[in-house]
Design a protein around this motif. Structure first.
Motif, PDB file in Angstrom:
ATOM      1  N   GLU A 131       1.010  -1.088   0.078  1.00 50.73           N
ATOM      2  CA  GLU A 131      -0.024  -0.080   0.089  1.00 50.73           C
ATOM      3  C   GLU A 131       1.028   1.443  -0.228  1.00 50.73           C
ATOM      4  N   PRO A 132       0.398   2.159  -0.682  1.00 48.93           N
ATOM      5  CA  PRO A 132       1.338   3.487  -0.941  1.00 48.93           C
ATOM      6  C   PRO A 132       1.093   4.352   0.423  1.00 48.93           C
ATOM      7  N   TYR A 133       0.284   4.086   1.462  1.00 51.42           N
ATOM      8  CA  TYR A 133       0.510   4.586   2.585  1.00 51.42           C
ATOM      9  C   TYR A 133       0.754   3.587   3.795  1.00 51.42           C
ATOM     10  N   LEU A 134       0.358   3.890   5.019  1.00 53.66           N
ATOM     11  CA  LEU A 134       0.898   3.381   6.147  1.00 53.66           C
ATOM     12  C   LEU A 134       0.859   1.788   6.038  1.00 53.66           C
ATOM     13  N   ALA A 135       2.171   1.299   6.396  1.00 53.40           N
ATOM     14  CA  ALA A 135       2.076  -0.226   6.144  1.00 53.40           C
ATOM     15  C   ALA A 135       1.292  -0.824   7.196  1.00 53.40           C
ATOM     16  N   GLY A 136       0.369  -1.674   6.581  1.00 55.18           N
ATOM     17  CA  GLY A 136      -0.466  -2.476   7.472  1.00 55.18           C
ATOM     18  C   GLY A 136      -1.690  -1.853   7.681  1.00 55.18           C
ATOM     19  N   ARG A 184      -2.463 -16.002   6.596  1.00 57.85           N
ATOM     20  CA  ARG A 184      -1.148 -15.064   7.000  1.00 57.85           C
ATOM     21  C   ARG A 184      -1.045 -13.872   6.303  1.00 57.85           C
ATOM     22  N   VAL A 185      -0.717 -12.683   6.834  1.00 58.23           N
ATOM     23  CA  VAL A 185      -0.805 -11.353   6.152  1.00 58.23           C
ATOM     24  C   VAL A 185       0.337 -10.426   6.399  1.00 58.23           C
ATOM     25  N   LEU A 186       0.965 -10.089   5.372  1.00 59.41           N
ATOM     26  CA  LEU A 186       2.177  -9.178   5.520  1.00 59.41           C
ATOM     27  C   LEU A 186       1.888  -7.896   4.957  1.00 59.41           C
ATOM     28  N   GLY A 187       1.872  -6.716   5.886  1.00 55.77           N
ATOM     29  CA  GLY A 187       1.432  -5.222   5.347  1.00 55.77           C
ATOM     30  C   GLY A 187       2.592  -4.579   4.979  1.00 55.77           C
ATOM     31  N   LEU A 188       2.962  -4.265   3.744  1.00 52.87           N
ATOM     32  CA  LEU A 188       4.197  -3.263   3.309  1.00 52.87           C
ATOM     33  C   LEU A 188       3.437  -2.207   2.990  1.00 52.87           C
ATOM     34  N   GLY A 189       4.227  -1.061   3.048  1.00 52.46           N
ATOM     35  CA  GLY A 189       3.760   0.088   2.702  1.00 52.46           C
ATOM     36  C   GLY A 189       4.811   1.196   3.407  1.00 52.46           C
ATOM     37  N   VAL A 190       4.254   2.446   3.629  1.00 51.90           N
ATOM     38  CA  VAL A 190       5.181   3.486   4.335  1.00 51.90           C
ATOM     39  C   VAL A 190       5.365   3.177   5.719  1.00 51.90           C
TER      40      VAL A 190
END
Lengths: 243, 324
Positions: B237-242, B258-264
């Motif tokens: 995501e292009p905003y806060l990770a997760g 399972r979820v991995l949240g990538l972002g800022v």
């Protein structure tokens, strides 16, 4: 906000016995349960009564009409006087008043427009009503509804909120002459505006008057004075909050 | 190619011509684009000056009279500064508006943190009933702006960024779009991060879903994707990770996943520079994304070579990863 057939029936039933200034203390007693009321509750009572009784062109039958006058209670705390006036004018049944603040009551310690017939906005957090009133005046103008007047009631300490300063500073130069603000001044601001409240508005291009907030004739005259091309503020001075 | 932000004023100016309900509320920023519209619709193009609380409050007042306000400024000033106005003047009053932001998380890195808003979508997640569009291309922005304005009295946020994918995809204002299909995991790419994600997943046996509407986050499409690709999900995501991790968890609540949240990242960089440098700093460049995606999913390059090439997970942040 909806106006129901039941609302009209209540209007019929209660209008005769409640539609008077003298009935208001009794209506407020239904909420508070005693003879005395907090200053926040009664400071607005006379201004509200004069507005709803003589100035605002809105009643339960026209509460949804596009051409109605709008009254926005921004000073949402201590709303007993507001509810009493709405009951006196038939917007809400007087039978709702004893439930004030209870889980099943639509009448909370701060009003909710979704729950209270006749309430144009929900309020409680200070400083929101005047900006919304600015937008309401703009929206009516954009739709060619030049007749309705927009009124908003704020407290003197509420004016401390910066959002009000944004609205005051914009509405004057924008010439929003359908916009009217009533400031109930019970000297509750810790840091009062130097030179008085009216001067703050006048400096922003508003038409302003300061009157005795318990004097119905003075209130009526100030509410209905012409103010072409400028928004209008009426500062209604009442006894100090802590007096 | 123009930017999403440059597309905004022409599109909304046409909507002002087409629909008498539409009104635009500005706080100086973006005013130049509406000069012609202001001449044609002087009462429906409103500039309140540099007053962001009034910006939202006035928008709410317009909505109370039955108009459809489109309210615009930089994301920091639109969502963060007047947040209580969004909560109360729109939400609590039960009226809608279209909030359209510019500047995104770091469109202008040289401008510094005052003009960055990586937390906007997470903030709106604390409120009820917001639709959130994150277009990845100016053409998609145009489509989604039209969807947003046409959405009756809904509360809609449209997040315009100067960052863009090279080409537009068809968007419909609601559904996730399957861009690539695989069997070893699901990668959800949001808005302008699709191109970096496609580069990062080149040759990997993963499903790539493209999201331009993130609230609601199309749970049905997410579930369908896990049928063949399994229940390991990477959000980019292009905003806060997760930010959308809980939305994925809700969609897959009936399955172990399972979820991995990538972002800022949450930590303030205190760096200026350019967008590319900030992309790298937050691990959103294609190379770093590939390391983190392969590390989480345990996938290898295709075609499979002799011998296991186990890549190490890189740069995972505590809390960005949820095992359910």
């Amino acid at each position: 906000m909806t106006t129901t057939a039941a609302g009209h029936r209540h209007m019929d039933r209660y209008e005769q016995e409640h539609d008077s200034y003298e009935a208001l203390p009794g209506l407020m007693r239904l909420m508070s349960g005693d003879e005395k009321h907090g200053p926040a509750a009664t400071s607005t009572l006379d201004a509200l009564w004069v507005l709803y009784d003589q100035v605002l062109r809105v009643d339960p039958a026209t509460a949804d009409a596009p051409g109605r006058d709008r009254f926005l209670l921004s000073k949402g705390h201590g709303p007993m006087a507001y509810y009493a006036v709405l009951a006196a004018k038939g917007f809400v049944p007087a039978g709702w008043l004893p439930g004030f603040g209870s889980y099943d009551s639509p009448l909370g310690h701060h009003p909710d427009r979704v729950l209270v017939p006749g309430a144009e906005i929900g309020s409680g957090s200070l400083g929101h009503g005047l900006p919304i009133a600015v937008g309401t005046a703009l929206g009516l103008r954009a739709q060619g509804l030049d007749d309705p007047h927009v009124w908003v009631l704020v407290g003197d300490a509420e004016l401390d909120e910066g959002s009000n300063h944004e609205a005051i500073a914009y509405a004057g130069p924008a010439g929003l002459d359908r916009l009217h603000t009533v400031v109930i001044d019970n000297s509750s601001a810790s840091w009062a505006l130097p030179g008085g409240i009216a001067r703050r508005f006048e400096a922003a291009g508003w038409s302003a008057a300061t009157v005795d907030g318990r004097d119905h004739e003075a209130l009526y005259a100030a509410f209905t004075a012409p103010h072409p091309g400028r928004p209008r503020v009426v500062v209604a001075r009442v006894e100090p909050k802590d007096a | 190619m123009d930017s999403m932000r440059e597309r905004f004023a022409p599109v909304v100016s046409r909507l002002l011509d087409e629909d008498p309900r539409v009104a635009v509320v500005l706080a100086e920023i973006g005013l130049a684009g509406f000069e012609e519209a202001l001449r044609r619709h002087p009462d429906r193009v409103i500039n309140v000056g540099i007053r962001e609380q009034l910006l939202i409050g006035a928008g709410a007042g317009l909505a109370l009279t039955g108009l459809r306000p489109v309210v615009h400024t930089f994301a920091s000033f639109l969502v963060e500064r007047p947040f209580e106005q969004i909560k109360l003047d729109l939400g609590h009053q039960d009226v809608g508006a279209v909030l359209v932001s510019a500047a995104a998380s770091f469109d202008w890195p040289a401008g510094g943190f005052t003009h960055m808003s990586p937390g906007d979508v997470a903030l709106l997640d604390t409120l009820d009933g917001w639709t959130v569009h994150v277009p990845g291309h100016p053409d998609e922005a145009e489509t989604l702006l039209r969807h947003a304005v046409a959405a009756h009295d809904d509360k809609v946020y449209v997040r315009l960024s100067d960052q863009s994918n090279a080409r537009p995809r068809p968007v419909d204002g609601s559904r996730l779009r399957t861009v690539r299909e695989g069997r070893a995991g699901v990668v959800v790419a949001v808005g302008p991060l699709l191109d970096p994600v496609l580069a990062a997943t080149e040759g990997l046996d993963v499903t790539v879903l493209y999201a331009t509407t993130v609230r609601p986050l199309d749970p049905a499409a997410l579930r369908r994707a896990t049928d063949t690709a399994g229940t390991d999900v990477v959000l980019v995501e292009p905003y806060l990770a997760g930010t959308s991790t809980s939305a994925v968890n809700d969609a897959l609540a009936h399955l172990p996943h399972r979820v991995l949240g990538l972002g800022v990242g949450r930590r303030e960089l205190r760096r200026y520079g350019g967008v590319d440098e900030h992309m790298r700093a937050h691990g959103l460049d294609a190379r770093t994304l590939r390391e983190r995606i392969t590390g989480f999913l345990g996938v290898r390059e295709e075609p499979v070579r002799e011998g296991p090439v186990r890549e190490e997970p890189v740069g995972e942040e505590p809390g960005a990863r949820a095992r359910v």
